[in-house]
Motif scaffolding. Sequence first.
Motif, short mmCIF file in Angstrom:
data_model
loop_
_atom_site.label_atom_id
_atom_site.label_comp_id
_atom_site.label_asym_id
_atom_site.label_seq_id
_atom_site.Cartn_x
_atom_site.Cartn_y
_atom_site.Cartn_z
N TYR A 3 0.85 -1.19 0.00
CA TYR A 3 0.00 0.00 0.00
C TYR A 3 0.88 1.24 0.00
O TYR A 3 2.01 1.20 0.49
N SER A 4 0.37 2.34 -0.50
CA SER A 4 1.15 3.57 -0.52
C SER A 4 0.67 4.59 0.50
O SER A 4 1.44 5.45 0.92
N LEU A 5 -0.59 4.51 0.93
CA LEU A 5 -1.15 5.51 1.83
C LEU A 5 -1.48 4.99 3.22
O LEU A 5 -1.90 5.75 4.08
N ILE A 6 -1.31 3.68 3.40
CA ILE A 6 -1.50 3.08 4.72
C ILE A 6 -0.35 2.13 4.99
O ILE A 6 0.31 1.65 4.06
N VAL A 16 -2.76 -3.92 12.94
CA VAL A 16 -2.71 -2.48 13.17
C VAL A 16 -2.54 -1.80 11.82
O VAL A 16 -1.64 -2.15 11.04
N VAL A 17 -3.41 -0.84 11.54
CA VAL A 17 -3.39 -0.09 10.28
C VAL A 17 -3.11 1.36 10.63
O VAL A 17 -3.79 1.95 11.48
N ARG A 18 -2.10 1.94 9.97
CA ARG A 18 -1.77 3.35 10.20
C ARG A 18 -1.99 4.14 8.92
O ARG A 18 -1.42 3.81 7.88
N LEU A 19 -2.83 5.17 9.01
CA LEU A 19 -2.96 6.09 7.89
C LEU A 19 -1.60 6.76 7.75
O LEU A 19 -1.00 7.18 8.75
N ASN A 20 -1.09 6.89 6.53
CA ASN A 20 0.29 7.33 6.36
C ASN A 20 0.41 8.54 5.44
O ASN A 20 0.98 8.47 4.36
N ARG A 21 -0.14 9.64 5.89
CA ARG A 21 0.05 10.94 5.24
C ARG A 21 0.30 11.98 6.34
O ARG A 21 -0.43 12.95 6.49
N PRO A 22 1.34 11.77 7.16
CA PRO A 22 1.53 12.63 8.32
C PRO A 22 1.76 14.10 7.95
O PRO A 22 1.38 14.99 8.71
N ASP A 23 2.31 14.36 6.77
CA ASP A 23 2.52 15.74 6.33
C ASP A 23 1.20 16.47 6.07
O ASP A 23 1.15 17.69 6.10
N LYS A 24 0.14 15.72 5.84
CA LYS A 24 -1.21 16.27 5.62
C LYS A 24 -2.14 15.91 6.77
O LYS A 24 -3.36 15.90 6.60
N VAL A 51 -8.87 -8.70 15.32
CA VAL A 51 -9.04 -7.29 15.66
C VAL A 51 -8.29 -6.44 14.66
O VAL A 51 -7.17 -6.77 14.27
N ILE A 52 -8.90 -5.33 14.24
CA ILE A 52 -8.22 -4.35 13.40
C ILE A 52 -8.23 -3.03 14.16
O ILE A 52 -9.30 -2.54 14.57
N VAL A 53 -7.05 -2.47 14.38
CA VAL A 53 -6.90 -1.17 15.04
C VAL A 53 -6.46 -0.19 13.97
O VAL A 53 -5.46 -0.41 13.28
N VAL A 54 -7.20 0.91 13.82
CA VAL A 54 -6.85 1.94 12.84
C VAL A 54 -6.36 3.17 13.60
O VAL A 54 -7.03 3.66 14.51
N THR A 55 -5.18 3.64 13.22
CA THR A 55 -4.57 4.81 13.84
C THR A 55 -3.88 5.61 12.74
O THR A 55 -4.00 5.28 11.56
N GLY A 56 -3.15 6.63 13.12
CA GLY A 56 -2.46 7.45 12.14
C GLY A 56 -1.02 7.68 12.50
O GLY A 56 -0.66 7.71 13.67
N ASN A 57 -0.17 7.83 11.50
CA ASN A 57 1.22 8.20 11.72
C ASN A 57 1.32 9.70 11.97
O ASN A 57 0.54 10.49 11.43
N GLY A 58 2.27 10.09 12.79
CA GLY A 58 2.46 11.51 13.06
C GLY A 58 1.61 11.98 14.22
O GLY A 58 1.21 11.20 15.08
N ARG A 59 1.29 13.27 14.20
CA ARG A 59 0.62 13.87 15.36
C ARG A 59 -0.91 13.89 15.28
O ARG A 59 -1.57 14.39 16.18
N ALA A 60 -1.48 13.35 14.21
CA ALA A 60 -2.94 13.36 14.08
C ALA A 60 -3.43 12.00 13.59
O ALA A 60 -2.76 11.34 12.80
N PHE A 61 -4.61 11.62 14.06
CA PHE A 61 -5.23 10.40 13.53
C PHE A 61 -5.68 10.65 12.10
O PHE A 61 -5.24 10.00 11.17
#
Length: 88
Positions: A3-6, A16-24, A51-61
């Motif tokens: 994947y390119s965005l997660i 564990v799934v991390r949204l991966n656009r921390p610059d945005k 179980v699937i946990v969704v979170t975000g990279n960086g300072r925001a979900f």
Amino acid sequence: MTYSLIETERDGSVLVVRLNRPDKLNAFTLDMHHELLRLYDEADADNDVRVIVVTGNGRAFCAGADLSGVRGDFAYGDDPNTATPVVS
């Protein structure tokens, strides 16, 4: 699957799934939506995922929808309750 965005990480039965656009601030895009749907289908087919946990990279979900690709206003058809963005 790549994947390119997660990003994904597996710990036993936990995915564990991390949204991966921390610059945005992980603002949600249509491409991210498609990647998540593909991931959920794969996880659904894997009986070891419990179980699937969704979170975000960086300072925001997630800062919400990324509207930077929307041009103009929301396009309305006959029913104003069904507004859809016009994406370039």
